[in-house]
Motif scaffolding. Sequence first.
Motif, PDB file in Angstrom:
ATOM      1  N   GLU A 243      53.924  25.514  -5.911  1.00 36.04           N
ATOM      2  CA  GLU A 243      52.671  24.772  -5.818  1.00 36.04           C
ATOM      3  C   GLU A 243      52.889  23.390  -5.207  1.00 36.04           C
ATOM      4  O   GLU A 243      52.110  22.937  -4.369  1.00 36.04           O
ATOM      5  CB  GLU A 243      52.054  24.649  -7.212  1.00 36.04           C
ATOM      6  CG  GLU A 243      50.833  23.754  -7.298  1.00 36.04           C
ATOM      7  CD  GLU A 243      49.627  24.338  -6.590  1.00 36.04           C
ATOM      8  OE1 GLU A 243      48.669  23.592  -6.364  1.00 36.04           O
ATOM      9  OE2 GLU A 243      49.650  25.542  -6.275  1.00 36.04           O
ATOM     10  N   GLN A 247      51.267  21.993  -1.667  1.00 34.14           N
ATOM     11  CA  GLN A 247      50.478  20.773  -1.590  1.00 34.14           C
ATOM     12  C   GLN A 247      51.080  19.781  -0.605  1.00 34.14           C
ATOM     13  O   GLN A 247      50.359  19.084   0.116  1.00 34.14           O
ATOM     14  CB  GLN A 247      50.378  20.136  -2.982  1.00 34.14           C
ATOM     15  CG  GLN A 247      49.497  20.891  -3.954  1.00 34.14           C
ATOM     16  CD  GLN A 247      49.407  20.214  -5.300  1.00 34.14           C
ATOM     17  OE1 GLN A 247      50.101  19.237  -5.565  1.00 34.14           O
ATOM     18  NE2 GLN A 247      48.569  20.732  -6.175  1.00 34.14           N
ATOM     19  N   GLN A 268      45.519  28.562  -0.460  1.00 32.50           N
ATOM     20  CA  GLN A 268      45.767  27.449  -1.375  1.00 32.50           C
ATOM     21  C   GLN A 268      45.144  27.677  -2.743  1.00 32.50           C
ATOM     22  O   GLN A 268      45.806  27.561  -3.765  1.00 32.50           O
ATOM     23  CB  GLN A 268      45.218  26.162  -0.756  1.00 32.50           C
ATOM     24  CG  GLN A 268      45.526  24.916  -1.583  1.00 32.50           C
ATOM     25  CD  GLN A 268      45.047  23.653  -0.911  1.00 32.50           C
ATOM     26  OE1 GLN A 268      44.401  23.713   0.126  1.00 32.50           O
ATOM     27  NE2 GLN A 268      45.355  22.517  -1.504  1.00 32.50           N
ATOM     28  N   SER A 271      46.153  31.328  -4.303  1.00 32.99           N
ATOM     29  CA  SER A 271      47.553  31.390  -4.747  1.00 32.99           C
ATOM     30  C   SER A 271      47.722  30.736  -6.111  1.00 32.99           C
ATOM     31  O   SER A 271      48.564  31.163  -6.911  1.00 32.99           O
ATOM     32  CB  SER A 271      48.465  30.720  -3.723  1.00 32.99           C
ATOM     33  OG  SER A 271      48.143  29.345  -3.589  1.00 32.99           O
ATOM     34  N   ARG A 272      46.931  29.701  -6.399  1.00 33.78           N
ATOM     35  CA  ARG A 272      46.986  29.091  -7.737  1.00 33.78           C
ATOM     36  C   ARG A 272      46.574  30.115  -8.792  1.00 33.78           C
ATOM     37  O   ARG A 272      47.184  30.196  -9.868  1.00 33.78           O
ATOM     38  CB  ARG A 272      46.069  27.873  -7.802  1.00 33.78           C
ATOM     39  CG  ARG A 272      46.519  26.696  -6.972  1.00 33.78           C
ATOM     40  CD  ARG A 272      45.732  25.454  -7.351  1.00 33.78           C
ATOM     41  NE  ARG A 272      46.113  24.307  -6.544  1.00 33.78           N
ATOM     42  CZ  ARG A 272      45.464  23.886  -5.475  1.00 33.78           C
ATOM     43  NH1 ARG A 272      44.382  24.522  -5.078  1.00 33.78           N
ATOM     44  NH2 ARG A 272      45.875  22.826  -4.810  1.00 33.78           N
TER      45      ARG A 272
END
Length: 305
Positions: A243, A247, A268, A271-272
């Motif tokens: 993560e 970022q 983004q 995927s979290r």
Amino acid sequence: MSTLVKKQRDFHKLSKTWNVLFNLFAGIFAFLCVFPFIFVVIISFTDEGVLARDGYSLFPAKWSLSAYRYVFESGDMLLRSYGVTILVTLLGTLLSLLFISFYAYAISRKSFRYRNFFAFFAFFTMLFNGGLVPTYIIVTQFLGLKDTIWALVMPLAVNAFYIMILRTFYSTSVPDALIESGKIDGAGEFRIFLTLVLPLSLPGLATIALFSTLGYWNDWFNALLYIDDPNLVPLQSMLMRIETSMQFIMQNSTNSSLSLEALRSMPQDTSRMAMVVLATGPIIFAYPFFQRYFIQGLTVGAVKE
């Protein structure tokens, strides 16, 4: 007399209407508890472009595995992190049960002369601790546990709060007459604990095991402090690193060698959600096994009069 007994039985018996209402309420409450995780799973399988255009939806216009593909691009590192986490969780839970059960049983017995001292010793650690820097120095320099599995196991092996919970369980659920009967039969303390006390303690031990398992499975802070070897990074820490890397790439996209199209296609948000599913899925499926021991342990053992 029989009429009074019948009225009492009817009073404790729910009518069909109330039974349906209570079951409906319980079903709705259970669905509300499970729904957030189901929604996270749906989002993790949603296409990133559709999510950015339409927002969150229970029925996305396009499904995609890009989020899981992006997470698993780390190759064997993710599978290795799973293995490290499973090993640490199993080993840590067993050691926690061993240490906590012995300690709690000792301070729960009135015949133990120093029970008040050791009970206060455990309780004192709930109020005060040495701080992060002394703990780091002891673990890394005094004990030499840096970059070892034991650095992930030992800091969480003994929890004073769990000791107090299990001590209360021993004091209220294990009758003194049972222990006295074992002593009359010539059994020692260790044999009394294994053959008489342990079968009665399954509900309490299962509760402590569940708490310890959750603690070890979700732990990432100890890996951040004590683990530099990439082969010993647990799952939660590995997902946090993925993560953080993602970022960093998104925030420095203007200086990145990646194309703009590749940056836009990077999953983004999804995927979290995929990381949440990968991190919580195994522990959710493990919970029913603990629940079985909760129910089974309630009916084990009895004191004969």
